[in-house]
Design a protein around this motif. Sequence first.
Motif, short mmCIF file in Angstrom:
data_model
loop_
_atom_site.label_atom_id
_atom_site.label_comp_id
_atom_site.label_asym_id
_atom_site.label_seq_id
_atom_site.Cartn_x
_atom_site.Cartn_y
_atom_site.Cartn_z
N GLU A 148 0.82 -1.22 0.00
CA GLU A 148 0.00 0.00 0.00
C GLU A 148 0.85 1.26 0.00
OE1 GLU A 148 -3.16 0.19 2.87
OE2 GLU A 148 -3.77 -1.87 2.46
N ASN A 149 2.02 1.21 0.65
CA ASN A 149 2.89 2.38 0.74
C ASN A 149 4.25 2.00 0.17
OD1 ASN A 149 4.60 4.51 1.46
ND2 ASN A 149 3.46 4.92 3.34
N ILE A 150 4.40 2.14 -1.12
CA ILE A 150 5.62 1.71 -1.81
C ILE A 150 6.85 2.46 -1.30
CG2 ILE A 150 5.24 3.25 -3.78
CD1 ILE A 150 6.66 -0.13 -4.43
N GLN A 151 6.73 3.74 -1.05
CA GLN A 151 7.88 4.53 -0.59
C GLN A 151 8.38 4.02 0.76
OE1 GLN A 151 9.35 7.19 -2.41
NE2 GLN A 151 10.98 6.99 -0.90
N ALA A 152 7.47 3.82 1.70
CA ALA A 152 7.86 3.35 3.03
C ALA A 152 8.45 1.94 2.97
CB ALA A 152 6.66 3.39 3.98
N THR A 153 7.84 1.06 2.17
CA THR A 153 8.33 -0.31 2.03
C THR A 153 9.72 -0.32 1.41
OG1 THR A 153 6.08 -1.14 1.80
CG2 THR A 153 7.86 -2.58 1.02
N TYR A 154 9.89 0.46 0.37
CA TYR A 154 11.18 0.57 -0.30
C TYR A 154 12.26 1.06 0.67
CZ TYR A 154 14.67 2.59 -3.51
OH TYR A 154 15.82 2.93 -4.16
N GLU A 155 11.95 2.13 1.39
CA GLU A 155 12.93 2.71 2.33
C GLU A 155 13.27 1.73 3.46
OE1 GLU A 155 14.67 5.34 1.80
OE2 GLU A 155 13.53 6.08 0.10
N ARG A 156 12.26 1.04 4.00
CA ARG A 156 12.49 0.10 5.10
C ARG A 156 13.37 -1.06 4.62
NH1 ARG A 156 10.78 -4.59 6.39
NH2 ARG A 156 9.08 -4.60 4.89
N MET A 157 13.04 -1.63 3.47
CA MET A 157 13.82 -2.76 2.96
C MET A 157 15.26 -2.33 2.63
SD MET A 157 10.93 -4.64 0.57
CE MET A 157 12.08 -5.79 -0.18
N LYS A 158 15.40 -1.17 2.03
CA LYS A 158 16.73 -0.66 1.67
C LYS A 158 17.58 -0.42 2.92
CE LYS A 158 18.75 2.61 -1.57
NZ LYS A 158 18.49 3.66 -2.53
N GLN A 170 2.31 4.06 -15.72
CA GLN A 170 0.88 4.33 -15.70
C GLN A 170 0.12 3.35 -14.80
OE1 GLN A 170 2.67 3.51 -18.34
NE2 GLN A 170 1.72 1.86 -19.50
N TRP A 171 0.65 2.15 -14.59
CA TRP A 171 -0.02 1.15 -13.76
C TRP A 171 0.42 1.18 -12.31
CZ3 TRP A 171 3.86 -1.84 -11.92
CH2 TRP A 171 5.00 -1.97 -12.71
N GLY A 172 1.38 2.03 -11.96
CA GLY A 172 1.81 2.15 -10.56
C GLY A 172 3.29 2.39 -10.44
N THR A 173 3.74 2.46 -9.21
CA THR A 173 5.14 2.67 -8.90
C THR A 173 5.74 1.33 -8.51
OG1 THR A 173 4.63 4.90 -8.14
CG2 THR A 173 6.73 3.98 -7.42
N PHE A 174 6.99 1.09 -8.93
CA PHE A 174 7.61 -0.20 -8.64
C PHE A 174 9.11 -0.07 -8.46
CE2 PHE A 174 8.33 0.33 -13.10
CZ PHE A 174 9.51 -0.34 -13.36
N PHE A 206 12.96 -9.72 -7.82
CA PHE A 206 11.55 -9.63 -7.45
C PHE A 206 11.12 -8.19 -7.64
CE2 PHE A 206 13.57 -12.89 -4.99
CZ PHE A 206 12.75 -13.97 -5.17
N LEU A 207 9.84 -7.97 -7.76
CA LEU A 207 9.32 -6.63 -7.96
C LEU A 207 8.33 -6.30 -6.86
CD1 LEU A 207 8.88 -5.01 -11.20
CD2 LEU A 207 6.78 -5.03 -9.90
N ILE A 208 8.44 -5.08 -6.31
CA ILE A 208 7.40 -4.58 -5.42
C ILE A 208 6.71 -3.45 -6.17
CG2 ILE A 208 8.41 -5.24 -3.21
CD1 ILE A 208 9.40 -2.33 -2.92
N LYS A 209 5.39 -3.35 -5.99
CA LYS A 209 4.66 -2.26 -6.65
C LYS A 209 3.61 -1.72 -5.71
CE LYS A 209 0.76 -4.36 -8.97
NZ LYS A 209 -0.16 -3.96 -10.01
N GLY A 210 3.30 -0.47 -5.92
CA GLY A 210 2.30 0.19 -5.09
C GLY A 210 1.23 0.80 -5.95
#
Length: 120
Positions: free
Chosen positions: A77-87, A101-105, A116-120
Amino acid sequence: MIQKIATVAIYVEDQHKAKTFWTEKVGFEVVRETPMGPNAFWLEVAPPGAQSALVIYPRSMMKNYAELKPSIVFVTENIQATYERMKSKGVEFEGELQEMQWGTFATFKDEDGHSFLIKG
């Protein structure tokens, strides 16, 4: 009718190392861990509350593991937070967040080099 994906297998060299990656760095939980012969166990990990799990399977038990590649997209749901936490926990990303156009990944790699890909 198919209702859900039960499991997706990922073939790894070291199950213990992979377990640490998926639980401590990515934040998944162990769903099932059952002995499966010498130096191997059936290991399923998943996001908390998920209906699907990853099977972390030893390469040594699959003669054709090199031909078997996972293709998995995780939704958040929150790609930015997930990305930052994992990084911040040491997960290697193949680049910064990308917007389409289909989302952020973003694409990340596990300890065995699988993408693997994460998307929000």
